[in-house]
Design an enzyme around this catalytic site. Structure first.
Site: not given
Length: 304
Positions: A7, A102, A178
């Site tokens: 990716g 993420n 985060k």
């Protein structure tokens, strides 16, 4: 070392470039246009120090993973299971897999698909792709690896390649931190198409960011996660430290690609429902981004 980037978008290409520059054999697996540009002209890395072109292997084929000793998994959260299933049949039994994604649950989701340990990594890098075969570094680049039997040696490998890397004592807390910052800024930047600095000039925006952060903190507490006391301050500081940047979600929407809203604000909304917590602003941001994404979903595996 034989290293593969699964990716390879902006994040994967940036770290791939640094590892290639350090002498590792790097293979980038990504979208057709990016792969073709790299095959023709190499991978261009642009930083504050200048621009250089690195020769790396690039492929669209999953078989390119078969000789990898280390895989940096940089797929968007929406495609974790799909990409993991493709990888499962070609990975070496001894390959080490890191999740540079993420969200807070990707490493666990990927580990279940691969039936092997996946090390979660918290990534702090502002990078973008001005075009195929070209990655631009705007700032940051630190990596924090979750604890594992190989984390210490990988930290040294990354440090030798010029990266700021550490082993995290509480990687879950760091991933959640985060996540909260992303929930506060990504969707707002995407909906308005504005960079972080410009958003702070809008009357009421600061209060909205703080409301999103407070909702996330309540959900984290209900989930048994302890967030930093200065999280609200750190969240607001993004408008200064990354003033000229638009969120990755904004970039996804501009390219008519599906972003990660379901694994950011959507994750908070789902967890809040389990714990009977009201998160109206997170829910509103989720619904608005869903509406913007409707009609231009990209079925390709998306890269970070």
């Amino acid at each position: 070392m034989q290293i593969a980037i699964m990716g390879a978008g902006a994040v994967g290409s940036y770290y791939g470039a640094l590892l290639a520059r350090a002498g590792h054999a790097v293979t980038l697996i990504g979208r057709a246009a990016h792969v073709e540009a790299i095959q023709s002209n190499g991978l261009t890395l642009e930083t504050s120090s200048g621009r250089e072109t690195l020769r790396v292997t690039a492929s669209q084929e999953i078989d390119a993973l078969k000789d990898a000793e280390l895989v940096l998994f940089c797929v968007k959260s929406t495609d974790t299971e799909t990409a993991g299933a493709l990888m499962a049949s070609v990975l070496s039994d001894t390959a080490v897999v890191l999740s540079l994604q993420n969200g807070v649950d990707n490493a666990d989701r990927l580990a279940e698909v691969l039936d092997r340990e996946v090390v979660p990594v918290v990534v702090y890098a502002a990078v973008a792709m001005p075009g195929p075969g070209h990655v631009r570094h705007h700032g940051g680049g630190e990596l924090a690896l979750g604890a594992s039997t190989v984390s210490a040696s990988l930290v040294r490998l990354f440090q030798d390649a010029g990266m700021a890397a550490t082993t995290a004592d509480d990687v879950t807390g760091m991933l959640w931190t985060k996540l909260v910052i992303n929930c506060a800024w990504n969707a707002v930047s995407a909906i308005t198409r504005q960079p972080y600095g410009a958003l702070m000039a809008i009357d009421g925006l600061r209060e909205m960011v703080m409301t999103v952060t407070g909702e996330c903190r309540a959900v984290a507490q209900a989930c048994g996660v302890v967030l930093p006391e200065d999280l609200e301050h750190s969240t607001l500081m993004i408008a200064e430290t990354m003033a000229g940047q638009r969120s990755s979600m904004a970039q996804d929407l501009a390219r008519k690609r599906q972003g990660e809203i379901e694994h950011l604000n959507g994750f908070i909304v789902r967890k809040a429902k389990v714990h009977d917590i009201d998160v109206p602003v997170n829910h509103s941001l989720l619904v608005l981004v869903r509406a913007l994404e409707q009609g231009h979903r990209n079925v390709d595996i998306a890269c970070r």
